[in-house]
Write a protein that holds these residues in place. Structure first.
Motif, PDB file in Angstrom:
ATOM      1  N   GLN A 235      -3.009 -44.044  -9.855  1.00 34.33           N
ATOM      2  CA  GLN A 235      -2.642 -44.471 -11.062  1.00 34.33           C
ATOM      3  C   GLN A 235      -1.762 -45.610 -10.790  1.00 34.33           C
ATOM      4  O   GLN A 235      -1.826 -46.629 -11.672  1.00 34.33           O
ATOM      5  N   HIS A 240      -3.380 -47.585 -14.762  1.00 32.74           N
ATOM      6  CA  HIS A 240      -3.426 -46.473 -16.062  1.00 32.74           C
ATOM      7  C   HIS A 240      -3.323 -45.287 -15.652  1.00 32.74           C
ATOM      8  O   HIS A 240      -3.645 -44.653 -14.397  1.00 32.74           O
ATOM      9  N   TYR A 242      -4.261 -41.082 -15.827  1.00 33.97           N
ATOM     10  CA  TYR A 242      -5.489 -40.468 -16.049  1.00 33.97           C
ATOM     11  C   TYR A 242      -5.544 -39.507 -17.458  1.00 33.97           C
ATOM     12  O   TYR A 242      -4.377 -39.243 -17.835  1.00 33.97           O
ATOM     13  N   GLN A 243      -6.729 -39.169 -17.892  1.00 31.14           N
ATOM     14  CA  GLN A 243      -6.737 -38.477 -19.060  1.00 31.14           C
ATOM     15  C   GLN A 243      -7.819 -37.490 -18.595  1.00 31.14           C
ATOM     16  O   GLN A 243      -8.708 -37.861 -18.011  1.00 31.14           O
ATOM     17  N   ASP A 246     -11.631 -38.313 -17.444  1.00 32.87           N
ATOM     18  CA  ASP A 246     -11.887 -39.523 -16.721  1.00 32.87           C
ATOM     19  C   ASP A 246     -12.576 -39.477 -15.455  1.00 32.87           C
ATOM     20  O   ASP A 246     -12.568 -38.720 -14.565  1.00 32.87           O
ATOM     21  N   HIS A 247     -13.370 -40.358 -15.208  1.00 33.36           N
ATOM     22  CA  HIS A 247     -13.910 -40.795 -13.911  1.00 33.36           C
ATOM     23  C   HIS A 247     -12.635 -41.030 -12.854  1.00 33.36           C
ATOM     24  O   HIS A 247     -11.761 -41.830 -13.239  1.00 33.36           O
ATOM     25  N   SER A 248     -12.956 -40.775 -11.595  1.00 35.87           N
ATOM     26  CA  SER A 248     -11.809 -40.741 -10.708  1.00 35.87           C
ATOM     27  C   SER A 248     -11.361 -42.317 -10.435  1.00 35.87           C
ATOM     28  O   SER A 248     -10.216 -42.532 -10.124  1.00 35.87           O
ATOM     29  N   ARG A 250     -11.677 -44.661 -12.822  1.00 30.32           N
ATOM     30  CA  ARG A 250     -11.557 -45.250 -14.095  1.00 30.32           C
ATOM     31  C   ARG A 250     -10.660 -44.551 -15.022  1.00 30.32           C
ATOM     32  O   ARG A 250     -11.120 -43.912 -16.085  1.00 30.32           O
ATOM     33  N   PRO A 251      -9.270 -44.652 -14.824  1.00 32.60           N
ATOM     34  CA  PRO A 251      -8.318 -43.854 -15.924  1.00 32.60           C
ATOM     35  C   PRO A 251      -8.347 -44.350 -17.053  1.00 32.60           C
ATOM     36  O   PRO A 251      -8.370 -45.819 -17.133  1.00 32.60           O
ATOM     37  N   SER A 252      -8.592 -43.602 -18.291  1.00 30.25           N
ATOM     38  CA  SER A 252      -8.294 -44.473 -19.504  1.00 30.25           C
ATOM     39  C   SER A 252      -7.188 -44.228 -20.253  1.00 30.25           C
ATOM     40  O   SER A 252      -7.137 -44.358 -21.598  1.00 30.25           O
TER      41      SER A 252
END
Length: 354
Positions: A235, A240, A242-243, A246-248, A250-252
Motif C-alpha cells: 500500500q 492506496h 486495499y479494499q 481488489d486486484h493485488s 490495483r488497490p482501490s
C-alpha cells in the motif's frame, strides 16, 4: 523435500530455534524505520509499520509456544540470536540484505522482500545452496550450506517435519503446558495467541505465521480476513489502501499519502565502531543496546514459565522510543551529515527463568 531435513526431535528443536531468530530479526529493521518518522507526519505509514512490528511479536510468541510444546526451551539471550545487520534473507535462488535504515522507498522495498509470497517451483527445489562463509536467516540448521527458497518454504518444511515426527512419536508433544502463552497475555489487532499442545494446534500456529505475511502464497488476506503484511507494505508503494475484492496490484481504497523527506536520515546499519570513543553519543548507543538486551531477557522469562511478563515486554519494546530519539535526532560525526541510530549489538543478558 517434504520435511526430510527434520529427522528427529533435536532437528525439530533446531528449526524452531531458527524460526524464533528469524521472526525476531524483522523487529529491529521495522522499529528503526518506524522511529525515524517525524511524529508530525506520515501517520498512515507509521501505523502500518507499528502494527506489523507488534504482529511479529505475535509470530515470535507462537513459535515459542510450538518450541515449548515439543519440550524445547526458548532462549532469546543466547549469543547470535540477534543478527549482525545487514542480515541476509532468501529471495528464491538468490538472497538480499536487510539493513537498519530510515523510512524510505528502499526500506519498504526490503520489507516487501521479507514478507513476499514465494513458493519453490517444486518440492525438490525448496532448498538452495548457500554461499560458503555467509550467514543466512531461514537456513537449514541440519543441512550444512543450504537455505530455503523463501520464508514460506522454511515454514512448510517445519510443518512437514512436525507431521512426520508426530506420526512416528506419540509423545512428541511432551512440553510443560504451564509454559504456554495464552491470549490473555497479549493483544494484537490481527490474530491471537493460542496455546499449543498437539499436532493440530502446532500446525495451525505455524501456518498462521506464514499466512499473515511471512512468504506463503495465500492471497491478500489471511484466514482471519486481515491484510497480509506483504500487502500492507505494498500500500505504501502503490499509494492506496486495499479494499476487499481488489486486484493485488490495483488497490482501490482511499489514497495513502507518504512524505519520504520528513524523516530523520540515519546512518544505515550503524555499528558501535562508528561512534567516537568515550563520546556521549556512544554511551547512549551502548545504553540502548543494554536496554534491548533487557527486553530480550524479559521475553525469555515470559516464554519459560512467566507468561504475564509478555505484556511488560511489549510495553518495554515501545519504551525504547526514548533511546531511538536520543540517537536519531543527533548527527553522527564522520557520517556525511547523517544522524545516529541504534546498532543492536546486544550484550548477553542472563534471563532468570522459572
Amino acid at each position: 523435500m517434504t520435511g526430510d531435513t527434520i529427522k528427529n526431535r533435536d532437528d525439530l528443536i533446531a528449526y524452531l530455534d531458527a524460526a524464533m531468530a528469524l521472526e525476531h530479526a524483522t523487529i529491529p529493521p521495522y522499529l528503526t524505520a518506524y522511529y525515524s518518522i517525524d511524529s508530525t507526519t506520515n501517520s498512515d505509514a507509521a501505523h502500518i509499520i507499528r502494527v506489523v512490528a507488534v504482529e511479529e511479536m505475535l509470530h515470535l510468541t507462537l513459535a515459542a509456544n510450538v518450541l515449548n510444546a515439543v519440550g524445547g526451551q526458548p532462549d532469546l539471550t543466547r549469543e547470535g540470536f540477534v543478527p549482525r545487520y545487514p542480515a541476509r534473507l532468501p529471495d528464491g535462488e538468490d538472497d538480499f540484505f536487510v539493513d537498519l535504515r530510515s523510512f524510505s522507498p528502499a526500506a519498504i522495498d526490503t520489507f516487501c522482500q521479507i514478507e513476499r509470497p514465494g513458493k519453490a517451483p517444486a518440492a525438490g527445489s525448496r532448498l538452495v545452496r548457500t554461499d560458503p562463509g555467509k550467514t543466512m536467516l531461514a537456513a537449514s540448521p541440519t543441512v550444512d550450506g543450504m537455505h530455503f527458497f523463501s520464508i514460506g518454504e522454511f515454514y512448510a518444511e517445519i510443518i512437514a517435519g512436525l507431521e512426520r515426527l508426530a506420526k512416528a512419536d506419540p509423545g512428541l508433544f511432551r512440553g510443560d503446558p504451564a509454559r504456554q502463552v495464552g491470549p490473555e497475555y497479549f493483544y494484537s489487532g490481527g490474530g491471537t495467541i493460542k496455546p499449543v499442545h498437539d499436532l493440530d494446534t502446532a500446525r495451525d500456529a505455524l501456518q498462521f505465521i506464514a499466512d499473515q505475511g511471512e512468504g506463503s502464497d495465500s492471497g491478500l488476506y489471511d484466514a482471519d480476513g486481515e491484510l497480509a503484511h506483504y500487502y500492507r507494505f505494498r500500500q505504501l508503494q502503490l499509494g492506496h489502501y486495499y479494499q476487499p475484492g481488489d486486484h493485488s496490484e490495483r488497490p482501490s481504497g482511499p489514497p495513502l499519502s507518504v512524505d519520504w523527506d520528513t524523516v530523520f536520515q540515519v546512518k544505515t546499519s550503524a555499528r558501535l565502531a562508528d561512534y567516537p570513543p568515550d563520546s556521549e553519543l556512544r554511551a547512549v548507543a551502548e545504553a540502548f543496546n543494554a536496554d534491548y538486551g533487557r527486553f530480550l531477557a524479559l521475553l525469555t522469562r515470559a516464554f519459560n514459565g512467566e507468561p504475564p511478563l509478555l505484556q511488560e515486554a511489549v510495553w518495554h519494546m515501545f519504551r525504547l522510543r526514548d533511546g531511538f530519539n536520543r540517537l536519531m535526532r543527533n548527527p553522527l560525526p564522520g557520517s556525511g551529515g547523517l544522524n545516529a541510530a541504534p546498532t543492536f549489538e546486544v550484550p548477553v543478558f542472563e534471563a532468570v527463568t522459572a
